[in-house]
Design a protein around this motif. Structure first.
Motif, PDB file in Angstrom:
ATOM      1  N   GLU A 171       5.472 -18.932 -10.387  1.00  0.00           N
ATOM      2  CA  GLU A 171       6.970 -19.599  -9.764  1.00  0.00           C
ATOM      3  C   GLU A 171       7.121 -19.287  -8.528  1.00  0.00           C
ATOM      4  O   GLU A 171       8.078 -19.518  -7.809  1.00  0.00           O
ATOM      5  N   TYR A 172       6.206 -18.229  -7.959  1.00  0.00           N
ATOM      6  CA  TYR A 172       6.391 -17.865  -6.535  1.00  0.00           C
ATOM      7  C   TYR A 172       5.064 -18.259  -5.768  1.00  0.00           C
ATOM      8  O   TYR A 172       4.152 -18.347  -6.168  1.00  0.00           O
ATOM      9  N   GLY A 173       5.554 -19.019  -4.617  1.00  0.00           N
ATOM     10  CA  GLY A 173       4.601 -19.685  -3.710  1.00  0.00           C
ATOM     11  C   GLY A 173       4.279 -18.888  -2.473  1.00  0.00           C
ATOM     12  O   GLY A 173       3.291 -19.143  -1.800  1.00  0.00           O
ATOM     13  N   TYR A 174       4.723 -17.986  -2.133  1.00  0.00           N
ATOM     14  CA  TYR A 174       4.789 -17.178  -0.725  1.00  0.00           C
ATOM     15  C   TYR A 174       4.588 -15.841  -1.074  1.00  0.00           C
ATOM     16  O   TYR A 174       5.457 -15.022  -1.555  1.00  0.00           O
ATOM     17  N   TRP A 175       3.641 -15.297  -0.517  1.00  0.00           N
ATOM     18  CA  TRP A 175       3.475 -13.714  -0.792  1.00  0.00           C
ATOM     19  C   TRP A 175       3.508 -12.907   0.537  1.00  0.00           C
ATOM     20  O   TRP A 175       2.568 -13.531   1.468  1.00  0.00           O
TER      21      TRP A 175
ATOM     22  N   MET B  94      13.879 -14.390  -4.537  1.00  0.00           N
ATOM     23  CA  MET B  94      12.803 -13.625  -3.833  1.00  0.00           C
ATOM     24  C   MET B  94      12.548 -12.528  -5.044  1.00  0.00           C
ATOM     25  O   MET B  94      13.334 -12.115  -5.953  1.00  0.00           O
ATOM     26  N   GLY B  95      11.116 -11.991  -5.065  1.00  0.00           N
ATOM     27  CA  GLY B  95      10.654 -10.870  -6.154  1.00  0.00           C
ATOM     28  C   GLY B  95       9.940  -9.981  -5.319  1.00  0.00           C
ATOM     29  O   GLY B  95       9.412  -9.968  -4.483  1.00  0.00           O
ATOM     30  N   TRP B  96       9.714  -9.208  -6.643  1.00  0.00           N
ATOM     31  CA  TRP B  96       8.706  -7.994  -6.348  1.00  0.00           C
ATOM     32  C   TRP B  96       7.797  -7.917  -7.241  1.00  0.00           C
ATOM     33  O   TRP B  96       8.374  -7.954  -8.350  1.00  0.00           O
ATOM     34  N   PHE B  97       6.506  -7.734  -7.133  1.00  0.00           N
ATOM     35  CA  PHE B  97       5.522  -7.755  -7.965  1.00  0.00           C
ATOM     36  C   PHE B  97       4.706  -6.380  -7.692  1.00  0.00           C
ATOM     37  O   PHE B  97       4.677  -5.982  -6.462  1.00  0.00           O
ATOM     38  N   ARG B  98       3.804  -5.902  -8.647  1.00  0.00           N
ATOM     39  CA  ARG B  98       2.902  -4.916  -8.173  1.00  0.00           C
ATOM     40  C   ARG B  98       1.539  -4.894  -9.303  1.00  0.00           C
ATOM     41  O   ARG B  98       1.616  -5.447 -10.088  1.00  0.00           O
ATOM     42  N   GLN B  99       0.562  -4.199  -8.382  1.00  0.00           N
ATOM     43  CA  GLN B  99      -0.663  -4.237  -9.233  1.00  0.00           C
ATOM     44  C   GLN B  99      -1.485  -3.137  -9.041  1.00  0.00           C
ATOM     45  O   GLN B  99      -1.466  -2.469  -7.925  1.00  0.00           O
ATOM     46  N   ALA B 100      -1.696  -2.401 -10.293  1.00  0.00           N
ATOM     47  CA  ALA B 100      -2.396  -1.295 -10.230  1.00  0.00           C
ATOM     48  C   ALA B 100      -3.791  -1.392 -10.563  1.00  0.00           C
ATOM     49  O   ALA B 100      -4.139  -2.318 -10.906  1.00  0.00           O
ATOM     50  N   PRO B 101      -4.421  -0.307  -9.906  1.00  0.00           N
ATOM     51  CA  PRO B 101      -6.110  -0.711 -10.145  1.00  0.00           C
ATOM     52  C   PRO B 101      -6.311  -0.898 -11.483  1.00  0.00           C
ATOM     53  O   PRO B 101      -5.937  -0.463 -12.427  1.00  0.00           O
ATOM     54  N   GLY B 102      -7.253  -1.909 -11.602  1.00  0.00           N
ATOM     55  CA  GLY B 102      -7.635  -2.584 -12.918  1.00  0.00           C
ATOM     56  C   GLY B 102      -6.915  -3.239 -13.549  1.00  0.00           C
ATOM     57  O   GLY B 102      -7.146  -3.791 -15.011  1.00  0.00           O
ATOM     58  N   LYS B 103      -5.555  -3.542 -12.828  1.00  0.00           N
ATOM     59  CA  LYS B 103      -4.839  -4.285 -14.121  1.00  0.00           C
ATOM     60  C   LYS B 103      -4.395  -5.418 -13.069  1.00  0.00           C
ATOM     61  O   LYS B 103      -4.578  -5.985 -12.020  1.00  0.00           O
TER      62      LYS B 103
ATOM     63  N   THR C  35       2.552   4.139  -9.625  1.00  0.00           N
ATOM     64  CA  THR C  35       1.374   3.604  -8.586  1.00  0.00           C
ATOM     65  C   THR C  35       0.677   2.547  -8.511  1.00  0.00           C
ATOM     66  O   THR C  35       0.126   2.072  -9.482  1.00  0.00           O
ATOM     67  N   ALA C  36       0.897   1.710  -7.449  1.00  0.00           N
ATOM     68  CA  ALA C  36       0.441   0.345  -7.444  1.00  0.00           C
ATOM     69  C   ALA C  36       0.665  -0.247  -5.805  1.00  0.00           C
ATOM     70  O   ALA C  36       1.068   0.403  -5.064  1.00  0.00           O
ATOM     71  N   VAL C  37      -0.136  -1.172  -5.860  1.00  0.00           N
ATOM     72  CA  VAL C  37      -0.024  -2.070  -4.495  1.00  0.00           C
ATOM     73  C   VAL C  37       1.196  -2.906  -4.695  1.00  0.00           C
ATOM     74  O   VAL C  37       1.356  -3.580  -5.632  1.00  0.00           O
ATOM     75  N   TYR C  38       2.265  -3.080  -3.979  1.00  0.00           N
ATOM     76  CA  TYR C  38       3.504  -3.611  -4.282  1.00  0.00           C
ATOM     77  C   TYR C  38       3.508  -5.121  -3.014  1.00  0.00           C
ATOM     78  O   TYR C  38       3.353  -4.951  -2.152  1.00  0.00           O
ATOM     79  N   TYR C  39       3.949  -6.106  -4.084  1.00  0.00           N
ATOM     80  CA  TYR C  39       4.128  -7.345  -3.138  1.00  0.00           C
ATOM     81  C   TYR C  39       5.350  -8.045  -3.099  1.00  0.00           C
ATOM     82  O   TYR C  39       6.088  -8.031  -4.179  1.00  0.00           O
ATOM     83  N   CYS C  40       5.921  -8.374  -2.051  1.00  0.00           N
ATOM     84  CA  CYS C  40       7.024  -9.156  -2.154  1.00  0.00           C
ATOM     85  C   CYS C  40       6.758 -10.741  -2.279  1.00  0.00           C
ATOM     86  O   CYS C  40       5.612 -11.134  -1.888  1.00  0.00           O
ATOM     87  N   ALA C  41       7.518 -11.491  -2.735  1.00  0.00           N
ATOM     88  CA  ALA C  41       7.187 -12.800  -2.781  1.00  0.00           C
ATOM     89  C   ALA C  41       8.623 -13.736  -2.749  1.00  0.00           C
ATOM     90  O   ALA C  41       9.598 -13.197  -2.986  1.00  0.00           O
ATOM     91  N   ALA C  42       8.286 -14.913  -2.422  1.00  0.00           N
ATOM     92  CA  ALA C  42       9.373 -16.001  -2.358  1.00  0.00           C
ATOM     93  C   ALA C  42       9.029 -17.048  -3.195  1.00  0.00           C
ATOM     94  O   ALA C  42       7.930 -17.301  -3.464  1.00  0.00           O
ATOM     95  N   ALA C  43      10.199 -17.490  -3.805  1.00  0.00           N
ATOM     96  CA  ALA C  43       9.962 -18.800  -4.978  1.00  0.00           C
ATOM     97  C   ALA C  43       9.342 -20.026  -4.183  1.00  0.00           C
ATOM     98  O   ALA C  43       9.556 -20.069  -3.027  1.00  0.00           O
ATOM     99  N   ARG C  44       8.701 -20.638  -5.219  1.00  0.00           N
ATOM    100  CA  ARG C  44       7.768 -21.744  -4.754  1.00  0.00           C
ATOM    101  C   ARG C  44       9.084 -22.783  -4.412  1.00  0.00           C
ATOM    102  O   ARG C  44       8.898 -23.487  -3.487  1.00  0.00           O
ATOM    103  N   ASP C  45      10.170 -22.646  -5.011  1.00  0.00           N
ATOM    104  CA  ASP C  45      11.008 -23.940  -5.155  1.00  0.00           C
ATOM    105  C   ASP C  45      12.502 -23.321  -4.408  1.00  0.00           C
ATOM    106  O   ASP C  45      12.597 -22.383  -5.069  1.00  0.00           O
ATOM    107  N   SER C  46      12.972 -24.082  -3.695  1.00  0.00           N
ATOM    108  CA  SER C  46      14.318 -23.513  -3.140  1.00  0.00           C
ATOM    109  C   SER C  46      15.564 -23.699  -4.231  1.00  0.00           C
ATOM    110  O   SER C  46      15.229 -24.418  -5.091  1.00  0.00           O
ATOM    111  N   ARG C  47      16.374 -23.035  -4.258  1.00  0.00           N
ATOM    112  CA  ARG C  47      17.676 -22.913  -5.124  1.00  0.00           C
ATOM    113  C   ARG C  47      17.139 -22.670  -6.740  1.00  0.00           C
ATOM    114  O   ARG C  47      17.898 -23.648  -7.321  1.00  0.00           O
ATOM    115  N   SER C  48      15.916 -22.249  -6.971  1.00  0.00           N
ATOM    116  CA  SER C  48      15.584 -22.047  -8.225  1.00  0.00           C
ATOM    117  C   SER C  48      16.575 -21.352  -9.206  1.00  0.00           C
ATOM    118  O   SER C  48      17.191 -20.385  -8.666  1.00  0.00           O
TER     119      SER C  48
END
Length: 126
Positions: A112-116, A33-42, A90-103
């Motif tokens: 590498e992430y398929g689900y958001w 599992m991962g966390w990503f973020r996106q700031a305005p204009g980035k 400051t940003a919008v934060y997204y959690c994500a699950a890897a595209r493949d199991s047991r990666s």
């Protein structure tokens, strides 16, 4: 696979917030599992990731020592504890699950992430 995130908000610099992300519809314990973020204009950027077993974690240099990712496989939930927040977090934060199991190694790129989950806004005031 559905990911339901919560925990964003408005906080002053130096404060803390905790994100939660609950997963539905897949074998949560088999996916990094991962966390990503996106700031305005980035572009969306990597923040943190945790292995499917939970034994390995990785962080972007910008958050290392301030953020902690963890998971509870019994609750199908991943967390992101954010301390010592800065205005540049400051940003919008997204959690994500890897595209493949047991990666392995733990995925750290967008591809590498398929689900958001839906994004949650974090605003840090100075």
């Amino acid at each position: 696979v559905q990911l339901q995130a919560s925990g964003g908000g408005l906080v002053q610099a130096g404060g803390s917030l905790r994100h939660c992300c609950a997963a539905y519809g897949h074998t949560f314990s088999s996916y990094a599992m991962g966390w990503f973020r996106q700031a305005p204009g980035k572009e969306r950027e990597f923040v943190a990731a945790i292995s499917w077993r939970g034994g390995s974690t990785y962080y972007a240099d910008s958050v290392k020592g301030r953020f902690t990712i963890s998971r509870d496989n019994a609750k199908n939930t991943v967390y992101l504890q954010m301390n010592s927040l800065k205005p540049e977090d400051t940003a919008v934060y997204y959690c994500a699950a890897a595209r493949d199991s047991r990666s392995w190694p733990v995925p750290r790129t967008l591809a590498e992430y398929g689900y958001w989950g839906q994004g949650t806004q974090v605003t840090v005031s100075s």
